[in-house]
Write an enzyme that holds these catalytic residues in place. Structure first.
Site, PDB file in Angstrom:
ATOM      1  N   LEU A 228      55.058  83.520  71.752  1.00  0.00           N
ATOM      2  CA  LEU A 228      55.503  82.443  70.865  1.00  0.00           C
ATOM      3  C   LEU A 228      56.810  81.864  71.388  1.00  0.00           C
ATOM      4  O   LEU A 228      57.799  82.586  71.531  1.00  0.00           O
ATOM      5  CB  LEU A 228      55.706  82.949  69.435  1.00  0.00           C
ATOM      6  CG  LEU A 228      56.253  81.900  68.456  1.00  0.00           C
ATOM      7  CD1 LEU A 228      55.246  80.762  68.266  1.00  0.00           C
ATOM      8  CD2 LEU A 228      56.599  82.535  67.114  1.00  0.00           C
ATOM      9  N   GLY A 237      58.653  74.305  79.704  1.00  0.00           N
ATOM     10  CA  GLY A 237      58.102  75.140  80.762  1.00  0.00           C
ATOM     11  C   GLY A 237      58.385  76.622  80.578  1.00  0.00           C
ATOM     12  O   GLY A 237      58.189  77.416  81.506  1.00  0.00           O
ATOM     13  N   GLU A 263      45.462  89.666  75.342  1.00  0.00           N
ATOM     14  CA  GLU A 263      44.672  89.868  74.139  1.00  0.00           C
ATOM     15  C   GLU A 263      44.428  88.528  73.435  1.00  0.00           C
ATOM     16  O   GLU A 263      45.347  87.930  72.893  1.00  0.00           O
ATOM     17  CB  GLU A 263      45.382  90.826  73.176  1.00  0.00           C
ATOM     18  CG  GLU A 263      44.586  91.105  71.909  1.00  0.00           C
ATOM     19  CD  GLU A 263      45.320  92.048  70.962  1.00  0.00           C
ATOM     20  OE1 GLU A 263      44.744  92.375  69.916  1.00  0.00           O
ATOM     21  OE2 GLU A 263      46.444  92.440  71.283  1.00  0.00           O
TER      22      GLU A 263
END
Length: 408
Positions: A228, A237, A263
């Site tokens: 996040l 970037g 995941e």
């Protein structure tokens, strides 16, 4: 009907009325450009993402830019009257927000909050060990970012990370907090900057977590679980840097790392990952044009894993991307062979399930019910064609465009 219509005026979209702010200076409390909205709210306020019981509702959730101490400000012009609504009560907004704060520590008094974060922001330093540093926008407007890794042994860090994690309920679907397991590693991104008094400060910009799974006989398989980057720091970037450099440089030199996995990566993360891995594999002998056209091979698996810790599933994806780049799509036979090979992979689970049902049927097991929910072969072919075009080829072309291997 009139009563129902009047209650509709007390329904507010949580996405519209909720605003976040990362506070560096007092001016940020009033700076409209500093505010940003959540992407989702169903994990806090329910599937409809609505809040009932208030008119002109506005929710401000402020975080101290570095230590992430939290302040809630809930304002409205009118609240429903429990008597006139026959006992229907307004949603408890503060209770819903407070549920995201694991240690229960948040502020609702602004003056108190300002005093607290002034001292805590001045004393705040990144947790853990620095593993990466990079600049964005080199030159006069350059911004410096540092990445630190921590684990669960630091209790103060866990409190900090809990506050950081609370953002994820608003920005990552089906999010759940990580358990306090010693195999977790936490990589936190901070911006290093100077405040108005030219004093060095740190602002929290994002994070990703890695679980170190065991891999027989004496290896680990790091799995990146969550990434996040907070909205004010997006499109700089940073996510690309974390995937291409931070993660890779941290794990690739460790002899006990088998490969690196992800995941359930988001589409954006998977795109970045594929661009990075395809760029690396292009230089490997096993991925030369002749080898790509000859088909997927063990040499590709071995080289990608040895050099770049790319796991088999991702290696197959990279092979398909790079083979598309060298496939002459105007050559009917060559293009058809490529499509068929990709569709065989896409159809593996369906084919395996169908074979298992046929085996059971031969043994006299009643599988009519199981067969009834399987698409027919004709329907499955149609599904494969759509899946290939929409979810594979179009996605692969986006990667190839980024690598400048195809044109629009």
């Amino acid at each position: 009907m009139t009563a129902i219509n009047s209650l509709q005026n007390f329904v507010t979209s949580a996405l519209d009325c909720t605003r976040f702010r990362l506070i560096r200076e007092d001016a940020d409390f009033d700076e409209e450009a500093a505010a940003f909205h959540p992407e989702m709210a169903h994990q806090i306020f329910g599937e409809q993402e609505n809040i009932f019981g208030y008119r002109d509702l506005q929710i401000d959730v402020c975080f101290a830019a570095g230590p992430l101490d939290i302040y809630f400000n809930i304002k409205y012009s009118k609240k429903v009257d429990d008597v006139n609504t026959e006992g229907i009560k307004a949603d408890d907004v503060e209770k819903s927000l407070a549920a995201l704060v694991e240690d229960g520590c948040y502020y609702t008094n602004l003056d108190e909050y300002k005093k607290v974060i002034k001292a805590r922001s001045a004393a705040f330093k990144p947790f853990g060990t620095k593993v990466d540093e990079f600049e964005v926008n080199p030159g006069a407007s350059a911004r410096t970012f540092e990445v630190y890794v921590s684990d669960i042994t630091d209790q103060e860090f866990l409190k900090f990370h809990s506050r950081l994690e609370s953002f994820s309920f608003w920005f990552i679907d089906a999010f759940s907090r990580v358990e306090h397991d010693p195999l977790w590693l936490f990589f936190i991104v901070y911006e290093k900057y100077s405040n108005n008094n030219n004093e060095v400060r740190y602002a929290t910009a994002g994070y990703f977590t890695v679980y170190q799974y065991y891999s027989y006989p004496e290896f680990i398989r790091p799995r990146i679980s969550q990434i996040l980057v907070l909205p004010p720091f997006q499109k700089l970037g940073i996510a690309s840097r974390l995937i291409e450099h931070t993660t890779y440089n941290y794990f690739v030199t460790k002899k006990n790392v088998a490969d690196i996995t992800y995941e359930e990566p988001t589409d954006i993360v998977q795109h970045i990952r594929s661009v990075v891995d395809a760029k690396r594999c292009m230089a490997l002998p096993a991925f030369a044009k002749a080898n790509l056209l000859a088909g997927f091979s063990k040499d590709m698996l071995a080289e990608a894993k040895e050099k770049f810790k790319i796991n088999p599933k991702q290696c197959r994806v990279i092979y398909e991307i790079l083979r598309l780049a060298v496939t002459d799509t105007k050559n009917d036979a060559e293009y058809r062979n490529y499509r068929l090979e990709v569709k065989k992979r896409l159809n593996l689970n369906y084919s395996k399930h169908r074979r298992e049902l046929l085996r059971l049927q031969k043994r006299g097991v009643d599988v009519d019910g199981a067969f009834s929910i399987l698409p027919s072969l004709e329907d499955r072919i149609s599904q494969l064609n759509a899946e290939y075009k929409q979810e594979v080829e179009s996605v692969y072309y986006q990667v190839l465009k980024k690598l400048q291997l195809v044109r629009d």
